[in-house]
Write a protein that holds these residues in place. Sequence first.
Motif, PDB file in Angstrom:
ATOM      1  N   VAL A   8       0.865  -1.176   0.000  1.00 37.81           N
ATOM      2  CA  VAL A   8       0.000   0.000   0.000  1.00 37.81           C
ATOM      3  C   VAL A   8       0.905   1.230   0.000  1.00 37.81           C
ATOM      4  CG1 VAL A   8      -1.700   1.348   1.289  1.00 37.81           C
ATOM      5  CG2 VAL A   8      -1.898  -1.151   1.180  1.00 37.81           C
ATOM      6  N   ILE A   9       0.729   2.090  -1.004  1.00 38.34           N
ATOM      7  CA  ILE A   9       1.584   3.258  -1.181  1.00 38.34           C
ATOM      8  C   ILE A   9       0.749   4.522  -1.009  1.00 38.34           C
ATOM      9  CG2 ILE A   9       3.109   4.487  -2.771  1.00 38.34           C
ATOM     10  CD1 ILE A   9       3.678   1.760  -4.115  1.00 38.34           C
ATOM     11  N   ASP A  10       1.124   5.355  -0.038  1.00 38.64           N
ATOM     12  CA  ASP A  10       0.412   6.598   0.248  1.00 38.64           C
ATOM     13  C   ASP A  10       1.109   7.743  -0.489  1.00 38.64           C
ATOM     14  OD1 ASP A  10      -0.803   8.875   1.299  1.00 38.64           O
ATOM     15  OD2 ASP A  10      -0.949   8.046   3.322  1.00 38.64           O
ATOM     16  N   PHE A 167      -8.301  -7.710   3.528  1.00 37.63           N
ATOM     17  CA  PHE A 167      -7.718  -6.586   2.799  1.00 37.63           C
ATOM     18  C   PHE A 167      -8.802  -5.765   2.112  1.00 37.63           C
ATOM     19  CE2 PHE A 167      -5.431  -4.434  -0.642  1.00 37.63           C
ATOM     20  CZ  PHE A 167      -4.403  -3.855   0.099  1.00 37.63           C
ATOM     21  N   GLN A 168      -9.897  -6.399   1.707  1.00 39.02           N
ATOM     22  CA  GLN A 168     -11.008  -5.664   1.113  1.00 39.02           C
ATOM     23  C   GLN A 168     -11.577  -4.670   2.111  1.00 39.02           C
ATOM     24  OE1 GLN A 168     -12.129  -5.660  -2.064  1.00 39.02           O
ATOM     25  NE2 GLN A 168     -13.554  -4.044  -1.454  1.00 39.02           N
ATOM     26  N   LYS A 169     -11.602  -5.038   3.380  1.00 40.63           N
ATOM     27  CA  LYS A 169     -12.057  -4.113   4.421  1.00 40.63           C
ATOM     28  C   LYS A 169     -11.093  -2.933   4.529  1.00 40.63           C
ATOM     29  CE  LYS A 169     -14.227  -7.793   7.167  1.00 40.63           C
ATOM     30  NZ  LYS A 169     -14.184  -8.536   8.459  1.00 40.63           N
ATOM     31  N   ARG A 170      -9.798  -3.196   4.362  1.00 39.39           N
ATOM     32  CA  ARG A 170      -8.804  -2.124   4.394  1.00 39.39           C
ATOM     33  C   ARG A 170      -8.998  -1.187   3.205  1.00 39.39           C
ATOM     34  NH1 ARG A 170      -4.190  -1.649   7.078  1.00 39.39           N
ATOM     35  NH2 ARG A 170      -4.190  -3.856   7.678  1.00 39.39           N
ATOM     36  N   GLY A 175      -9.883   3.946   1.692  1.00 43.10           N
ATOM     37  CA  GLY A 175     -10.113   4.534   0.376  1.00 43.10           C
ATOM     38  C   GLY A 175      -9.010   4.199  -0.618  1.00 43.10           C
ATOM     39  N   LEU A 176      -8.533   2.962  -0.580  1.00 47.45           N
ATOM     40  CA  LEU A 176      -7.438   2.572  -1.464  1.00 47.45           C
ATOM     41  C   LEU A 176      -7.923   2.418  -2.899  1.00 47.45           C
ATOM     42  CD1 LEU A 176      -5.673  -0.120   0.770  1.00 47.45           C
ATOM     43  CD2 LEU A 176      -5.354   2.371   0.737  1.00 47.45           C
ATOM     44  N   GLN A 177      -7.017   2.707  -3.838  1.00 50.95           N
ATOM     45  CA  GLN A 177      -7.342   2.602  -5.260  1.00 50.95           C
ATOM     46  C   GLN A 177      -6.191   1.948  -6.013  1.00 50.95           C
ATOM     47  OE1 GLN A 177      -8.165   7.044  -5.457  1.00 50.95           O
ATOM     48  NE2 GLN A 177      -9.732   6.311  -6.868  1.00 50.95           N
ATOM     49  N   LYS A 192      -3.039   4.946  -1.665  1.00 51.25           N
ATOM     50  CA  LYS A 192      -3.837   5.800  -0.797  1.00 51.25           C
ATOM     51  C   LYS A 192      -3.614   7.248  -1.209  1.00 51.25           C
ATOM     52  CE  LYS A 192      -4.780   6.483   4.151  1.00 51.25           C
ATOM     53  NZ  LYS A 192      -4.396   6.039   5.515  1.00 51.25           N
ATOM     54  N   ASN A 193      -4.657   8.066  -1.119  1.00 50.13           N
ATOM     55  CA  ASN A 193      -4.582   9.473  -1.537  1.00 50.13           C
ATOM     56  C   ASN A 193      -4.130   9.607  -2.996  1.00 50.13           C
ATOM     57  OD1 ASN A 193      -5.354  10.756   0.979  1.00 50.13           O
ATOM     58  ND2 ASN A 193      -3.375  10.063   1.792  1.00 50.13           N
ATOM     59  N   LEU A 194      -4.589   8.678  -3.818  1.00 47.78           N
ATOM     60  CA  LEU A 194      -4.232   8.707  -5.231  1.00 47.78           C
ATOM     61  C   LEU A 194      -4.842   9.911  -5.953  1.00 47.78           C
ATOM     62  CD1 LEU A 194      -2.683   7.153  -7.450  1.00 47.78           C
ATOM     63  CD2 LEU A 194      -4.792   5.865  -7.899  1.00 47.78           C
TER      64      LEU A 194
END
Length: 271
Positions: A8-10, A167-170, A175-177, A192-194
């Motif tokens: 996961v990359i913010d 992970f779907q809950k995460r 708000g992951l994309q 995250k914050n894409l």
Amino acid sequence: MAKKNYLVIDVSLCFDCNNCFVACKDEHVMNCWLPYTDEQPRHGHRWVNILRQERGQYPRIDVNSLPQPCQHCADAPCMKAFPDLVYKREDGIVMIDAEKAKGTKALVSSCPYGAIWYNDEKDVPQKCTMCAHILDGHGESVLSQPRCAHSCPTGATKFYQEEPADFQKRIEAEGLQRFLPEISSDGGVWYKNLYRWTTHFIAGGLLKDGDCAKGVKVELKGTDTPAQTTNYFGDFLFDGLAPGDYTIVADGKEIKSVTIASSVNIGNIDL
């Protein structure tokens, strides 16, 4: 269901320090991790390729960086194009068969993300393996995560081993994309914050009698973005916008219409 590996990359936390890029080089240059992958060349390859983008105009701008390793797509285009040379592990990692793929330069162009590189010296296509050799316990490393995640000083890149349902809950909670979901909507790398990479903003400042207008309520018609109040400098910024037509409303009065195709600084407006 078995756990899968995820990165996961913010985007909001990455400041282009290149620690992930250097750590990847440190792990793979002059180190052969067959059957996972052969040595990475010292120069040329960017298995973690950091993209850079500037939004807005001076003085209201922001600069964002987007680390882009192999996206480990659930429906990987490279695997569709070369099913005998590329395979997906049960933990979700997409791998190039380092022996079978020798001499197949066409594999490079099969990735629409540009995440596959060709090693001319070894005559083989290569890419990020999510440090599968580390995850499998090979080598002398005492780590339990990819080097890119381990080396990130801001926590912009994080590694998770979770069941897909968890992970779907995460995904929903944070708000992951996926990056370029039109290419692949599922896989092992999420952002995250894409919005800071994919959308635009309207920024400006309000003045009253030539001075900064602090605390003025500002709304943006044409969107459901919440209203805000100007800061100490009279500035406001509406982010996460699609190209289109918008109207700025200050203290209930329409003050400016704006059409955007990219992020824009509209300057100062005297009320």
